[in-house]
Every structure is written in C-alpha cells, then in structure tokens.
Motif scaffolding. Structure first.
Motif, PDB file in Angstrom:
ATOM      1  N   GLN A  13       3.348  -0.806  -8.646  1.00  0.00           N
ATOM      2  CA  GLN A  13       2.417  -1.536  -9.500  1.00  0.00           C
ATOM      3  C   GLN A  13       1.395  -2.243  -8.629  1.00  0.00           C
ATOM      4  N   ALA A  14       0.124  -1.918  -8.839  1.00  0.00           N
ATOM      5  CA  ALA A  14      -0.953  -2.584  -8.111  1.00  0.00           C
ATOM      6  C   ALA A  14      -1.148  -3.980  -8.692  1.00  0.00           C
ATOM      7  N   LEU A  15      -1.150  -4.978  -7.821  1.00  0.00           N
ATOM      8  CA  LEU A  15      -1.447  -6.346  -8.245  1.00  0.00           C
ATOM      9  C   LEU A  15      -2.930  -6.627  -8.146  1.00  0.00           C
ATOM     10  N   ASN A  16      -3.591  -5.959  -7.222  1.00  0.00           N
ATOM     11  CA  ASN A  16      -5.046  -5.963  -7.096  1.00  0.00           C
ATOM     12  C   ASN A  16      -5.403  -4.743  -6.248  1.00  0.00           C
ATOM     13  N   VAL A  21       3.059  -3.435  -5.248  1.00  0.00           N
ATOM     14  CA  VAL A  21       4.500  -3.615  -5.164  1.00  0.00           C
ATOM     15  C   VAL A  21       5.144  -2.244  -5.320  1.00  0.00           C
ATOM     16  N   LEU A  22       6.010  -1.893  -4.386  1.00  0.00           N
ATOM     17  CA  LEU A  22       6.782  -0.656  -4.448  1.00  0.00           C
ATOM     18  C   LEU A  22       8.180  -1.055  -4.907  1.00  0.00           C
ATOM     19  N   PHE A  23       8.463  -0.848  -6.180  1.00  0.00           N
ATOM     20  CA  PHE A  23       9.728  -1.302  -6.744  1.00  0.00           C
ATOM     21  C   PHE A  23      10.883  -0.440  -6.267  1.00  0.00           C
ATOM     22  N   GLY A  24      11.981  -1.097  -5.964  1.00  0.00           N
ATOM     23  CA  GLY A  24      13.213  -0.419  -5.636  1.00  0.00           C
ATOM     24  C   GLY A  24      13.953  -0.064  -6.909  1.00  0.00           C
ATOM     25  N   PRO A  31      21.304  -3.353  -3.750  1.00  0.00           N
ATOM     26  CA  PRO A  31      20.908  -3.365  -2.348  1.00  0.00           C
ATOM     27  C   PRO A  31      19.499  -2.834  -2.084  1.00  0.00           C
ATOM     28  N   ASP A  32      18.767  -2.426  -3.106  1.00  0.00           N
ATOM     29  CA  ASP A  32      17.450  -1.815  -2.901  1.00  0.00           C
ATOM     30  C   ASP A  32      16.358  -2.743  -3.393  1.00  0.00           C
ATOM     31  N   GLY A  33      15.822  -3.545  -2.495  1.00  0.00           N
ATOM     32  CA  GLY A  33      14.782  -4.506  -2.852  1.00  0.00           C
ATOM     33  C   GLY A  33      13.429  -3.872  -3.077  1.00  0.00           C
ATOM     34  N   ASN A  34      12.464  -4.723  -3.328  1.00  0.00           N
ATOM     35  CA  ASN A  34      11.078  -4.307  -3.498  1.00  0.00           C
ATOM     36  C   ASN A  34      10.342  -4.447  -2.172  1.00  0.00           C
ATOM     37  N   SER A  35       9.346  -3.617  -1.990  1.00  0.00           N
ATOM     38  CA  SER A  35       8.489  -3.680  -0.809  1.00  0.00           C
ATOM     39  C   SER A  35       7.063  -3.929  -1.288  1.00  0.00           C
ATOM     40  N   VAL A  36       6.211  -4.407  -0.398  1.00  0.00           N
ATOM     41  CA  VAL A  36       4.820  -4.671  -0.754  1.00  0.00           C
ATOM     42  C   VAL A  36       3.910  -4.009   0.266  1.00  0.00           C
ATOM     43  N   MET A  37       2.979  -3.197  -0.218  1.00  0.00           N
ATOM     44  CA  MET A  37       1.992  -2.532   0.627  1.00  0.00           C
ATOM     45  C   MET A  37       0.671  -3.282   0.502  1.00  0.00           C
ATOM     46  N   ARG A  54      12.563   5.081   1.923  1.00  0.00           N
ATOM     47  CA  ARG A  54      13.180   6.250   2.554  1.00  0.00           C
ATOM     48  C   ARG A  54      13.005   7.492   1.685  1.00  0.00           C
ATOM     49  N   GLY A  55      12.821   7.311   0.391  1.00  0.00           N
ATOM     50  CA  GLY A  55      12.765   8.464  -0.504  1.00  0.00           C
ATOM     51  C   GLY A  55      11.628   8.367  -1.496  1.00  0.00           C
ATOM     52  N   ALA A  56      11.840   7.627  -2.558  1.00  0.00           N
ATOM     53  CA  ALA A  56      10.905   7.582  -3.675  1.00  0.00           C
ATOM     54  C   ALA A  56       9.496   7.168  -3.268  1.00  0.00           C
ATOM     55  N   HIS A  57       9.370   6.238  -2.332  1.00  0.00           N
ATOM     56  CA  HIS A  57       8.053   5.751  -1.930  1.00  0.00           C
ATOM     57  C   HIS A  57       7.648   6.253  -0.546  1.00  0.00           C
TER      58      HIS A  57
END
Length: 182
Positions: A13-16, A21-24, A31-37, A54-57
C-alpha cells in the motif's frame, strides 16, 4: 464471533509517492512483519525487511537497509535483499553483526544459545552482517527529494529507533514495534 484472520497474499500500500508499506502475512503479525520501501530521486531504502521480502515482495534490491531494531522478525528477509549498506542504531549493532550479539540483546542465558540460534538461523535466515553500520540519533539518509531520519526511541530495545520520512508529499513515521497493541 471473532473476526476472520487475513490470509490473503501479502500486499503493498502506497502511503504517498515515495513510501510504500509491504505487508507481511496476516497484515504483519509475528513472525512476518511489515516492511517499508522508501524511494527518492537518488536512491532507495528498505526499512525492516521482514520474511515476506523473501517471496511475495521479493527479490528486492535497494541502496540501503535500515532497521528499527535488531530483532529476528525485523530482519528475516535481510539475507534475500541486495543492498549497498545496512544500518541500525549503534546500541543494537552487536546484535546485527553476530549471532552472539543477538543472543546477548535477547538476554538469553549462554546454555540456551544453541536452541535460540537454531531458531533465528533456520526460521529467520539470520546470517550476521559484520559490515553493518552503527547509526546515531539524527542520522539522515538523503535520497534527493526524500530524507529518512533516525530518531532514537529506546524502550523495546536499547537501540530501538523510529524513522521520519520527509518529502514534498508529506511526512511518514515508521515506528517498528513501538506500538504493540492489537
């Protein structure tokens, strides 16, 4: 009745225009948190590469990786990311550089290190990153039209930090585990 868990494939989800945010899995539950690009005109930063990168993103390549703190669920995808540099607040640096440092950060008694080491290596792909940089409060990564500033916020760990992302599109604060409420 209890709400249904979100078992859909991880999404973004783009915040701007600069922050996504790359949701886990299950919207970032352990154990699979969110990441932010964060992307700017002159580069990119990935904050807290969780297992989903490692996979989806993934696979991902960025100029720099930043961690809010050195816990397994915030670096589970790090070994799958191509990056130029990786950094965390200097108080958490030993935990990023070596598994012994990670065990010390956790406060695990030495007799229990083998079992916990096995978990972080097998489940979270922990390798240890001896080249990691120790960052200080106020450290800024300049991406041209976007800046990412470390704000030291100890508590969850002694090096826990939040990141203030500023651009012409506004401000975003990446908090890591500062809010552990449901």
């Amino acid at each position: 009745s209890a709400p249904m868990a979100d078992h859909a494939a991880p999404r973004a989800q783009a915040l701007n225009p600069h922050v996504t945010v790359l949701f886990g899995a299950e919207t970032g539950k352990y154990p699979d948190g969110n990441s932010v690009m964060v992307t700017g005109r002159d580069g990119s930063v990935l904050i807290d590469p969780a297992l989903s990168v490692r996979g989806a993103h993934g696979p991902l390549a960025v100029d720099q990786v930043l961690l809010t703190h050195a816990h397994e669920d915030h670096l589970g995808g790090l070994s799958a990311v191509r990056f130029g540099a990786v950094g965390v607040h200097r108080a958490d640096l030993p935990a990023l550089r070596s598994v012994d440092g990670l065990m010390r950060l956790y406060g695990v008694p030495e007799r229990d290190w083998p079992a916990m080491t096995q978990l972080v290596v097998e489940r979270f792909h922990y390798e240890g990153w001896p080249e990691a940089m120790g960052l200080d409060d106020g450290h800024v990564v300049d991406l041209g039209d976007v800046s990412v500033q470390l704000v030291h916020a100890p508590g969850h760990t002694s090096g826990h930090s939040v990141y203030l992302v500023e651009s012409d599109a506004g401000r975003v604060v990446v908090t890591g585990d500062i809010d552990l409420s449901s």
